[in-house]
Design a protein around this motif. Structure first.
Motif, mmCIF file in Angstrom:
data_model
loop_
_atom_site.group_PDB
_atom_site.id
_atom_site.type_symbol
_atom_site.label_atom_id
_atom_site.label_comp_id
_atom_site.label_asym_id
_atom_site.label_seq_id
_atom_site.Cartn_x
_atom_site.Cartn_y
_atom_site.Cartn_z
ATOM 1 N N MET A 1 0.723 -7.212 -3.396
ATOM 2 C CA MET A 1 -0.122 -6.326 -2.633
ATOM 3 C C MET A 1 -1.311 -7.129 -2.128
ATOM 4 S SD MET A 1 -1.871 -2.633 -3.522
ATOM 5 C CE MET A 1 -1.452 -2.732 -5.177
ATOM 6 N N ALA A 2 -1.667 -6.951 -0.885
ATOM 7 C CA ALA A 2 -2.780 -7.677 -0.284
ATOM 8 C C ALA A 2 -4.097 -7.246 -0.919
ATOM 9 C CB ALA A 2 -2.803 -7.430 1.216
ATOM 10 N N TYR A 3 -5.077 -8.147 -0.844
ATOM 11 C CA TYR A 3 -6.381 -7.893 -1.454
ATOM 12 C C TYR A 3 -6.998 -6.601 -0.934
ATOM 13 C CZ TYR A 3 -11.328 -8.271 -2.369
ATOM 14 O OH TYR A 3 -12.606 -8.000 -2.761
ATOM 15 N N ARG A 4 -6.961 -6.394 0.365
ATOM 16 C CA ARG A 4 -7.617 -5.208 0.922
ATOM 17 C C ARG A 4 -6.891 -3.914 0.576
ATOM 18 N NH1 ARG A 4 -6.662 -4.602 7.226
ATOM 19 N NH2 ARG A 4 -4.441 -4.292 7.098
ATOM 20 N N SER A 5 -5.668 -3.997 0.107
ATOM 21 C CA SER A 5 -4.926 -2.796 -0.282
ATOM 22 C C SER A 5 -5.360 -2.256 -1.639
ATOM 23 C CB SER A 5 -3.431 -3.096 -0.315
ATOM 24 O OG SER A 5 -2.977 -3.451 0.965
ATOM 25 N N TRP A 6 -6.152 -2.996 -2.386
ATOM 26 C CA TRP A 6 -6.575 -2.535 -3.709
ATOM 27 C C TRP A 6 -7.410 -1.270 -3.640
ATOM 28 C CZ3 TRP A 6 -4.723 -3.386 -8.294
ATOM 29 C CH2 TRP A 6 -3.927 -4.511 -8.479
ATOM 30 N N TYR A 7 -8.080 -1.027 -2.523
ATOM 31 C CA TYR A 7 -8.870 0.210 -2.453
ATOM 32 C C TYR A 7 -7.977 1.436 -2.454
ATOM 33 C CZ TYR A 7 -8.120 -0.011 2.653
ATOM 34 O OH TYR A 7 -7.583 -0.077 3.902
ATOM 35 N N TYR A 8 -6.704 1.284 -2.117
ATOM 36 C CA TYR A 8 -5.768 2.397 -2.213
ATOM 37 C C TYR A 8 -5.466 2.755 -3.668
ATOM 38 C CZ TYR A 8 -4.683 2.017 2.761
ATOM 39 O OH TYR A 8 -4.750 2.004 4.121
ATOM 40 N N PHE A 110 2.106 2.715 -7.169
ATOM 41 C CA PHE A 110 3.501 3.008 -6.855
ATOM 42 C C PHE A 110 3.636 3.529 -5.424
ATOM 43 C CE2 PHE A 110 6.731 6.353 -6.471
ATOM 44 C CZ PHE A 110 7.877 5.591 -6.640
ATOM 45 N N CYS A 111 2.791 4.495 -5.080
ATOM 46 C CA CYS A 111 2.851 5.059 -3.725
ATOM 47 C C CYS A 111 2.564 3.990 -2.674
ATOM 48 C CB CYS A 111 1.861 6.206 -3.578
ATOM 49 S SG CYS A 111 2.356 7.679 -4.486
ATOM 50 N N ASN A 112 1.551 3.167 -2.922
ATOM 51 C CA ASN A 112 1.182 2.135 -1.959
ATOM 52 C C ASN A 112 2.268 1.081 -1.808
ATOM 53 O OD1 ASN A 112 -0.640 0.887 -0.112
ATOM 54 N ND2 ASN A 112 -1.150 -0.593 -1.701
ATOM 55 N N SER A 113 2.897 0.694 -2.916
ATOM 56 C CA SER A 113 3.861 -0.394 -2.832
ATOM 57 C C SER A 113 5.281 0.058 -2.539
ATOM 58 C CB SER A 113 3.846 -1.252 -4.091
ATOM 59 O OG SER A 113 3.725 -0.513 -5.236
ATOM 60 N N VAL A 114 5.611 1.313 -2.799
ATOM 61 C CA VAL A 114 6.988 1.752 -2.566
ATOM 62 C C VAL A 114 7.056 2.779 -1.436
ATOM 63 C CG1 VAL A 114 8.984 2.892 -3.604
ATOM 64 C CG2 VAL A 114 7.655 1.265 -4.939
ATOM 65 N N VAL A 115 6.382 3.886 -1.608
ATOM 66 C CA VAL A 115 6.523 4.995 -0.665
ATOM 67 C C VAL A 115 5.927 4.663 0.695
ATOM 68 C CG1 VAL A 115 5.994 7.419 -0.260
ATOM 69 C CG2 VAL A 115 6.558 6.639 -2.561
ATOM 70 N N ARG A 117 4.708 1.781 1.896
ATOM 71 C CA ARG A 117 5.177 0.513 2.456
ATOM 72 C C ARG A 117 6.571 0.681 3.067
ATOM 73 N NH1 ARG A 117 2.134 -4.294 1.670
ATOM 74 N NH2 ARG A 117 1.054 -2.910 0.296
ATOM 75 N N ARG A 118 7.442 1.446 2.406
ATOM 76 C CA ARG A 118 8.786 1.684 2.925
ATOM 77 C C ARG A 118 8.701 2.470 4.232
ATOM 78 N NH1 ARG A 118 12.422 4.089 -1.297
ATOM 79 N NH2 ARG A 118 12.345 1.964 -2.053
ATOM 80 N N ARG A 119 7.811 3.458 4.290
ATOM 81 C CA ARG A 119 7.642 4.255 5.511
ATOM 82 C C ARG A 119 7.114 3.372 6.638
ATOM 83 N NH1 ARG A 119 6.952 9.084 8.061
ATOM 84 N NH2 ARG A 119 4.992 9.449 9.137
ATOM 85 N N THR A 120 6.159 2.508 6.329
ATOM 86 C CA THR A 120 5.593 1.616 7.342
ATOM 87 C C THR A 120 6.652 0.663 7.872
ATOM 88 O OG1 THR A 120 3.472 1.752 6.239
ATOM 89 C CG2 THR A 120 3.744 -0.036 7.786
ATOM 90 N N SER A 121 7.443 0.076 6.979
ATOM 91 C CA SER A 121 8.469 -0.868 7.437
ATOM 92 C C SER A 121 9.550 -0.149 8.226
ATOM 93 C CB SER A 121 9.064 -1.639 6.264
ATOM 94 O OG SER A 121 9.731 -0.774 5.392
ATOM 95 N N THR A 122 9.891 1.099 7.864
ATOM 96 C CA THR A 122 10.869 1.867 8.608
ATOM 97 C C THR A 122 10.328 2.206 9.996
ATOM 98 O OG1 THR A 122 11.704 2.827 6.568
ATOM 99 C CG2 THR A 122 12.259 3.983 8.590
#
Length: 133
Positions: A1-8, A110-115, A117-122
């Motif tokens: 996970m990128a550094y700036r994503s930690w605020y999520y 979990f939401c940030n890395s799976v849910v 992220r999967r929606r963004t890549s789709t």
């Protein structure tokens, strides 16, 4: 996970802390009386093995008056709290606050890395310009 994503992850955990922070000066109330104050399984004098045979309230599971609510890890956490600060309510509330924050952070991770992220890549792979909206 990128550094700036930690605020999520940190943001929701801090929000959870803000919601439960006002419980710290509170007392042990309602079922806390039976689950902590009057439960012999919480005391260090009681053998640890009893946690495996007793219900949440400290009654033997075989007893007809047992609630059959089996939560040995919860009782073990109460026992750890008791070992640190006896029956001081703030310690139990602090442990509860920390556990709520940790659960919130794990769920957000979990939401940030799976849910999400999967929606963004789709959505990025979709060439039609729509993303199911």
């Amino acid at each position: 996970m990128a550094y700036r994503s930690w605020y999520y992850v940190v943001g929701p955990a801090l929000l959870a802390a803000g919601c439960y922070f006002n419980s710290l000066p509170g007392e042990l109330v309602h079922d806390d009386i039976f689950a902590i104050k009057e439960n012999a399984d919480v005391r260090p004098a009681t053998p640890l093995a009893r946690l495996l045979g007793d219900d949440f309230w400290g009654k033997p599971m075989s007893s007809p008056t047992s609630h059959k609510s089996y939560r040995p890890l919860t009782v073990l956490s109460f026992r750890a709290n008791y070992a640190i600060h006896a029956l001081e309510p703030w310690g139990y509330h602090l442990a509860n606050l920390v556990l709520h924050c940790a659960a919130t952070a794990l769920f957000a991770f979990f939401c940030n890395s799976v849910v999400w992220r999967r929606r963004t890549s789709t959505c990025a792979a979709n060439t039609s310009g729509s993303c199911g909206d």
